[in-house]
Design a protein around this motif. Structure first.
Motif, PDB file in Angstrom:
ATOM      1  N   MET A   1       0.882  -1.286   0.096  1.00 46.50           N
ATOM      2  CA  MET A   1       0.005   0.137  -0.072  1.00 46.50           C
ATOM      3  C   MET A   1       0.850   1.396  -0.022  1.00 46.50           C
ATOM      4  SD  MET A   1      -3.465  -0.003   1.872  1.00 46.50           S
ATOM      5  CE  MET A   1      -3.476   0.765   3.410  1.00 46.50           C
ATOM      6  N   PRO A   4       0.589   8.086   0.883  1.00 45.42           N
ATOM      7  CA  PRO A   4       0.376   9.156   0.234  1.00 45.42           C
ATOM      8  C   PRO A   4       0.949  10.520   0.659  1.00 45.42           C
ATOM      9  CG  PRO A   4      -1.559   8.766   1.762  1.00 45.42           C
ATOM     10  CD  PRO A   4      -0.425   7.933   1.940  1.00 45.42           C
ATOM     11  N   ASP A   5       0.706  11.495  -0.104  1.00 46.01           N
ATOM     12  CA  ASP A   5       0.974  13.069   0.359  1.00 46.01           C
ATOM     13  C   ASP A   5       0.341  13.106   2.050  1.00 46.01           C
ATOM     14  OD1 ASP A   5       2.826  13.915  -1.741  1.00 46.01           O
ATOM     15  OD2 ASP A   5       0.985  13.869  -3.004  1.00 46.01           O
ATOM     16  N   GLY A   6       1.172  13.892   2.481  1.00 44.73           N
ATOM     17  CA  GLY A   6       0.523  14.495   3.932  1.00 44.73           C
ATOM     18  C   GLY A   6       0.741  13.226   5.097  1.00 44.73           C
ATOM     19  N   ALA A  10       6.827  17.278   6.278  1.00 46.52           N
ATOM     20  CA  ALA A  10       7.683  17.857   5.401  1.00 46.52           C
ATOM     21  C   ALA A  10       9.212  17.402   5.650  1.00 46.52           C
ATOM     22  CB  ALA A  10       7.467  19.115   4.901  1.00 46.52           C
ATOM     23  N   ALA A  99      -0.450   7.947 -10.625  1.00 42.29           N
ATOM     24  CA  ALA A  99      -1.054   8.691  -9.370  1.00 42.29           C
ATOM     25  C   ALA A  99      -1.077   7.886  -8.163  1.00 42.29           C
ATOM     26  CB  ALA A  99      -2.229   9.441  -9.765  1.00 42.29           C
ATOM     27  N   THR A 167       2.043  12.662  11.469  1.00 42.59           N
ATOM     28  CA  THR A 167       1.284  13.912  11.515  1.00 42.59           C
ATOM     29  C   THR A 167      -0.118  13.864  12.380  1.00 42.59           C
ATOM     30  OG1 THR A 167      -0.090  13.067   9.502  1.00 42.59           O
ATOM     31  CG2 THR A 167       1.547  14.783   9.294  1.00 42.59           C
ATOM     32  N   ALA A 168      -0.248  12.631  13.050  1.00 39.56           N
ATOM     33  CA  ALA A 168      -1.329  12.299  13.928  1.00 39.56           C
ATOM     34  C   ALA A 168      -0.748  11.666  15.415  1.00 39.56           C
ATOM     35  CB  ALA A 168      -2.409  11.405  13.524  1.00 39.56           C
ATOM     36  N   ASP A 169      -1.203  12.206  16.485  1.00 39.59           N
ATOM     37  CA  ASP A 169      -0.584  11.445  17.695  1.00 39.59           C
ATOM     38  C   ASP A 169      -1.579  10.115  18.042  1.00 39.59           C
ATOM     39  OD1 ASP A 169      -2.487  13.058  18.050  1.00 39.59           O
ATOM     40  OD2 ASP A 169      -1.477  14.110  19.722  1.00 39.59           O
TER      41      ASP A 169
ATOM     42  N   VAL B  37       1.811  19.628   1.961  1.00 37.76           N
ATOM     43  CA  VAL B  37       2.295  19.120   3.101  1.00 37.76           C
ATOM     44  C   VAL B  37       2.969  19.849   4.152  1.00 37.76           C
ATOM     45  CG1 VAL B  37       3.927  17.082   3.849  1.00 37.76           C
ATOM     46  CG2 VAL B  37       2.619  16.995   1.622  1.00 37.76           C
ATOM     47  N   ALA B  38       3.670  21.160   3.900  1.00 35.19           N
ATOM     48  CA  ALA B  38       4.346  21.982   5.031  1.00 35.19           C
ATOM     49  C   ALA B  38       3.308  22.701   5.614  1.00 35.19           C
ATOM     50  CB  ALA B  38       5.388  22.530   4.422  1.00 35.19           C
ATOM     51  N   ARG B  41      -1.887  21.847   9.716  1.00 39.47           N
ATOM     52  CA  ARG B  41      -3.280  21.507   9.907  1.00 39.47           C
ATOM     53  C   ARG B  41      -4.017  22.616  10.243  1.00 39.47           C
ATOM     54  NH1 ARG B  41      -2.710  17.204  14.434  1.00 39.47           N
ATOM     55  NH2 ARG B  41      -1.059  16.352  13.612  1.00 39.47           N
ATOM     56  N   PRO B  77      -8.077   3.275  -0.126  1.00 43.96           N
ATOM     57  CA  PRO B  77      -7.636   2.687   1.309  1.00 43.96           C
ATOM     58  C   PRO B  77      -7.499   3.804   2.086  1.00 43.96           C
ATOM     59  CG  PRO B  77      -6.671   1.825  -0.945  1.00 43.96           C
ATOM     60  CD  PRO B  77      -7.554   2.918  -1.295  1.00 43.96           C
ATOM     61  N   PHE B  78      -6.806   4.710   1.612  1.00 47.15           N
ATOM     62  CA  PHE B  78      -6.281   5.889   2.743  1.00 47.15           C
ATOM     63  C   PHE B  78      -7.418   6.523   3.401  1.00 47.15           C
ATOM     64  CE2 PHE B  78      -2.368   4.635   1.575  1.00 47.15           C
ATOM     65  CZ  PHE B  78      -1.662   4.467   2.752  1.00 47.15           C
ATOM     66  N   PHE B  81      -8.248   4.857   6.555  1.00 50.09           N
ATOM     67  CA  PHE B  81      -7.174   5.314   7.368  1.00 50.09           C
ATOM     68  C   PHE B  81      -7.653   6.625   8.266  1.00 50.09           C
ATOM     69  CE2 PHE B  81      -3.456   6.678   9.520  1.00 50.09           C
ATOM     70  CZ  PHE B  81      -2.879   5.573  10.238  1.00 50.09           C
ATOM     71  N   LEU B  85      -8.846   7.504  12.026  1.00 52.21           N
ATOM     72  CA  LEU B  85      -7.813   8.329  13.126  1.00 52.21           C
ATOM     73  C   LEU B  85      -8.518   8.947  14.143  1.00 52.21           C
ATOM     74  CD1 LEU B  85      -5.268  10.497  11.362  1.00 52.21           C
ATOM     75  CD2 LEU B  85      -4.849   8.698  12.862  1.00 52.21           C
ATOM     76  N   HIS B 104      -7.391  15.606  18.725  1.00 48.14           N
ATOM     77  CA  HIS B 104      -6.152  15.585  17.778  1.00 48.14           C
ATOM     78  C   HIS B 104      -6.352  14.678  16.475  1.00 48.14           C
ATOM     79  CE1 HIS B 104      -3.471  17.761  20.309  1.00 48.14           C
ATOM     80  NE2 HIS B 104      -3.908  17.185  21.175  1.00 48.14           N
ATOM     81  N   ALA B 108      -6.285  15.747  12.489  1.00 52.84           N
ATOM     82  CA  ALA B 108      -5.410  14.935  11.828  1.00 52.84           C
ATOM     83  C   ALA B 108      -5.840  14.278  10.695  1.00 52.84           C
ATOM     84  CB  ALA B 108      -4.567  14.265  12.766  1.00 52.84           C
ATOM     85  N   LEU B 112      -5.138  14.626   6.846  1.00 53.67           N
ATOM     86  CA  LEU B 112      -4.511  13.675   6.045  1.00 53.67           C
ATOM     87  C   LEU B 112      -5.473  13.678   4.766  1.00 53.67           C
ATOM     88  CD1 LEU B 112      -2.662  11.525   5.931  1.00 53.67           C
ATOM     89  CD2 LEU B 112      -4.231   9.910   7.087  1.00 53.67           C
ATOM     90  N   LYS B 115      -4.756  16.862   2.448  1.00 55.55           N
ATOM     91  CA  LYS B 115      -3.439  16.641   1.913  1.00 55.55           C
ATOM     92  C   LYS B 115      -3.633  15.301   0.960  1.00 55.55           C
ATOM     93  CE  LYS B 115      -1.200  18.961   5.477  1.00 55.55           C
ATOM     94  NZ  LYS B 115      -0.023  18.936   6.666  1.00 55.55           N
ATOM     95  N   GLY B 119      -3.285  15.653  -3.159  1.00 54.67           N
ATOM     96  CA  GLY B 119      -1.927  15.134  -3.761  1.00 54.67           C
ATOM     97  C   GLY B 119      -2.152  14.211  -4.854  1.00 54.67           C
ATOM     98  N   VAL B 120      -3.556  13.443  -4.683  1.00 58.06           N
ATOM     99  CA  VAL B 120      -3.817  12.440  -5.830  1.00 58.06           C
ATOM    100  C   VAL B 120      -4.283  13.497  -6.863  1.00 58.06           C
ATOM    101  CG1 VAL B 120      -5.828  10.712  -6.394  1.00 58.06           C
ATOM    102  CG2 VAL B 120      -4.487  10.659  -4.458  1.00 58.06           C
TER     103      VAL B 120
END
Lengths: 229, 222
Positions: A1, A4-6, A10, A99, A167-169, B37-38, B41, B77-78, B81, B85, B104, B108, B112, B115, B119-120
């Motif tokens: 898998m 992805p971005d993010g 960075a 992509a 990016t997430a705790d 990405v930078a 959030r 799939p993401f 996720f 979260l 949080h 997040a 995600l 972002k 990206g896609v």
């Protein structure tokens, strides 16, 4: 898998990108030794093969299916340096033309699913080859174990990267248990199928399997007397 | 999860985005995504601006939005996720629609989602407006090592041949009444993968010999 971005922040993405550039650079120099001037066409075709194999879905249970990562398989078939090149090229093409996997996560994807699976798969394979008897039948077993180990290790690497730049705790112990647990199961599939595929190739063309070269070189020509009936 | 591969994403057109040099497009995608990405959030107006920017580029390229959206299923799939979260992350709890979730995890997850989707969409726009060989030429102009670009060009060139070979093997298996349903069928599929490797490798050898007989010395002619 694909990541992805993010997913990672960075700085981590830039760091994994730099690491991936370094690994691919070293592999470019070393792969010449494995393939000499055949590098470009052979590695290109092997990369296309890996891409195709990742499309081959294996049924697991009750309708779910998985597919190979192919890192360890490629390492045993064409040697580790060429395998790093092939898997990296596959991820670049998947990212830019399909992509799949973010462009900022390209380094992460190459390091996790390319370099880690190839290196771990190859090291375990060589270790087992050194320990086990030098027979052709042992090569698929060693390849299968290498492939099995490579997947949970890659998952562990992902958890480490997430601990650095996630990016997430999410509680890390939960993430580690889930990732490594699931990927141990995936690794079983990867290992069994790598074992079977390498076995099938060795039965037909053992000379094509890079990992079997030492065994083939140590084999002596024997002339068997004709059995008297 | 590689089931989405195997079809080219390119959408033929002659817009300004199609005609833009490929290396600039790749650099633009990379720069845009690093900025995305930078971005911390929670800066939602800025993310809104990013979405508008991508929508503008897609509009200029005249690629139908439906074409892009249909192909953004690679990120499904993401989504799972990202949705998961808020429920697994720790920290102070909050209530959304009567369900207690992690504060949080929620931010997040949303970040995600945004972002990843950006990206896609951006990657799909590049893939839809750039021919594979232009992407390769662009990478070469970006000073990627020539050998790496060569490997990539051979891969792209033979991708359809190798995947086509695999499809024919699948059709041959199925026309003999085989369908893979459980792990007991793995040996058949693994043998197919093995045969595919042998065919690909031998094709590579033939291609190499054909190149040698045409005067190949290790560099591609211009």
């Amino acid at each position: 898998m694909h990541v992805p971005d993010g997913f990672l922040d960075a700085p981590t993405s830039v760091a994994t990108g730099a690491a991936a550039v370094a690994c691919v650079g070293v592999s470019l120099v070393r792969a010449r030794r494995e393939l000499d001037d055949r590098t470009a066409p052979m590695a290109g075709l092997v990369a296309a093969f890996i891409f195709a194999v990742q499309m081959l879905n294996f049924p697991v249970a009750s309708g779910t299916s998985g597919h190979l990562l192919g890192g360890a398989l490629a390492a045993v078939l064409v040697g580790p340096w060429t395998a790093v090149l092939c898997t990296s090229v596959v991820f670049v093409v998947q990212c830019l033309l399909f992509a799949d996997g973010g462009i900022t996560a390209l380094g992460t994807n190459i390091m996790l699913m390319g370099v880690t699976t190839v290196v771990v798969g190859w090291l375990v394979f060589r270790l087992l080859q050194a320990v086990l008897p030098k027979r052709l039948g042992v090569v698929p077993v060693a390849a299968g174990v290498g492939a099995f180990v490579s997947v949970p290790v890659a998952a562990t690497m992902f958890v480490v990267m997430y601990a650095v730049g996630g990016t997430a705790d999410i509680p890390l112990d939960h993430l580690a248990t889930a990732m490594v647990g699931v990927h141990t199961l995936i690794g079983v599939g990867e290992g069994v199928i790598t074992f079977l595929a390498v076995g099938a190739i060795i039965a037909v063309r053992p000379d094509l399997v890079h990992g079997a070269r030492r065994v083939l070189a140590s084999r002596e020509l024997e002339i068997r007397p004709k059995a008297v009936a | 999860m590689g089931a989405g591969h195997g079809h080219k994403l390119h959408f033929h057109g002659h817009s300004a985005v199609h005609r833009a040099p490929a290396h600039l497009k790749i650099l633009a995608l990379l720069a845009f995504m690093i900025v995305v990405v930078a971005t911390p959030r929670g800066w939602y107006p800025l993310f809104g601006a990013y979405v508008v920017a991508i929508a503008a580029v897609i509009a200029v390229s005249r690629v139908p939005p439906g074409y892009i959206l249909k192909r953004s299923v690679v990120e499904v799939p993401f989504l799972f996720f990202a949705v998961l979260l808020p429920f697994v992350a720790t920290g102070p709890q909050t209530e959304v629609l009567g369900v207690t979730v992690s504060q949080h995890g929620l931010t997040a997850g949303v970040a995600l989602l945004v972002k990843g989707t950006l990206g896609v969409l951006a990657s799909l726009t590049l893939a839809a407006t750039t021919e594979p060989q232009d992407v390769l030429a662009g990478l070469e102009r970006l000073r990627l090592p020539a050998q790496l670009v060569q490997i990539m060009s051979f891969m792209v060139r033979y991708l359809d041949v190798v995947t086509g070979e695999m499809q024919r093997m699948r059709i041959a298996r199925e026309s003999r009444g085989f369908s893979a349903r459980n792990p007991r069928h793995w040996p058949v599929l693994a043998r197919s993968a093995g045969a595919l490797f042998i065919r690909s490798y031998e094709r590579g050898e033939r291609v190499h010999l054909a190149m040698l007989s045409r005067g190949y010395t290790g560099k591609m002619p211009r």
